[in-house]
Design a protein around this motif. Structure first.
Motif, PDB file in Angstrom:
ATOM      1  N   VAL A  29       0.840  -1.192   0.000  1.00 47.49           N
ATOM      2  CA  VAL A  29       0.000   0.000   0.000  1.00 47.49           C
ATOM      3  C   VAL A  29       0.876   1.243   0.000  1.00 47.49           C
ATOM      4  N   SER A  30       0.560   2.187  -0.840  1.00 47.92           N
ATOM      5  CA  SER A  30       1.389   3.388  -0.964  1.00 47.92           C
ATOM      6  C   SER A  30       1.099   4.424   0.107  1.00 47.92           C
ATOM      7  N   SER A  31      -0.027   4.348   0.778  1.00 50.67           N
ATOM      8  CA  SER A  31      -0.379   5.330   1.802  1.00 50.67           C
ATOM      9  C   SER A  31      -0.767   4.621   3.097  1.00 50.67           C
ATOM     10  N   PRO A  32       0.212   4.160   3.875  1.00 52.04           N
ATOM     11  CA  PRO A  32      -0.112   3.382   5.075  1.00 52.04           C
ATOM     12  C   PRO A  32      -0.869   4.170   6.135  1.00 52.04           C
ATOM     13  N   ALA A  33      -0.727   5.489   6.155  1.00 56.73           N
ATOM     14  CA  ALA A  33      -1.434   6.304   7.145  1.00 56.73           C
ATOM     15  C   ALA A  33      -2.945   6.200   6.976  1.00 56.73           C
ATOM     16  N   SER A  34      -3.397   5.887   5.784  1.00 58.21           N
ATOM     17  CA  SER A  34      -4.829   5.760   5.515  1.00 58.21           C
ATOM     18  C   SER A  34      -5.438   4.532   6.169  1.00 58.21           C
ATOM     19  N   TYR A  35      -4.604   3.631   6.653  1.00 58.44           N
ATOM     20  CA  TYR A  35      -5.095   2.373   7.213  1.00 58.44           C
ATOM     21  C   TYR A  35      -4.720   2.201   8.674  1.00 58.44           C
ATOM     22  N   SER A  93      -9.201   7.609  10.285  1.00 58.82           N
ATOM     23  CA  SER A  93      -7.780   7.391  10.034  1.00 58.82           C
ATOM     24  C   SER A  93      -6.950   8.470  10.717  1.00 58.82           C
ATOM     25  N   GLY A 135      -4.795  10.256   9.421  1.00 59.34           N
ATOM     26  CA  GLY A 135      -4.748  11.419   8.533  1.00 59.34           C
ATOM     27  C   GLY A 135      -5.880  12.386   8.829  1.00 59.34           C
ATOM     28  N   TYR A 151       2.044  10.504   9.984  1.00 63.27           N
ATOM     29  CA  TYR A 151       2.445   9.094   9.953  1.00 63.27           C
ATOM     30  C   TYR A 151       3.821   8.886  10.591  1.00 63.27           C
TER      31      TYR A 151
END
Length: 119
Positions: free
Chosen positions: A79-85, A93, A95, A101
């Motif tokens: 996943v390119s945006s781990p902060a979203s999860y 989230s 974010g 992050y």
């Protein structure tokens, strides 16, 4: 010379033990993130099931503590945006909560891994 080598080896071993994550099986009782959180929280079950599709890769669901609050991370290295999860108990989230992050990963402690697998 052998004594210095032994001493260096012991120091190395002790330093490696000091750097391990502080994981514990004592899960919090005052939060929605319990051992069966994936089954009990519809929003979390939906997020996890999206990652459990065939050929989606490795997956971990990790319970964290950060600044006296609990968070759960759904981690897939692809996943390119781990902060979203990484979510709070309400499913928001980090974010959306204006938590960076890098700041989160530097200060968060791992409490438990609730799920680990490859799909």
């Amino acid at each position: 010379m052998k004594n210095y080598l032994r001493l260096a080896s012991l120091l190395f071993i002790f330093s490696m033990n000091a750097c391990t994550d502080d994981t514990s099986n004592a899960l919090p009782t005052d939060t929605c993130f319990k051992k069966d959180a994936i089954a009990e929280l519809p929003w979390l079950k939906s997020v996890v099931s999206d990652f459990q599709k065939p050929k989606s890769g490795p997956l971990e669901v990790v319970l964290y503590t950060y600044k006296n609050q609990y968070f759960i991370g759904v981690i897939n290295p692809l996943v390119s945006s781990p902060a979203s999860y990484i979510y709070n108990c309400s499913g928001e989230s980090i974010g959306k909560l204006n938590i960076g992050y890098n700041q989160f990963t530097a200060e968060a402690r791992t409490i438990d891994v609730l799920l680990k697998g490859t799909y």
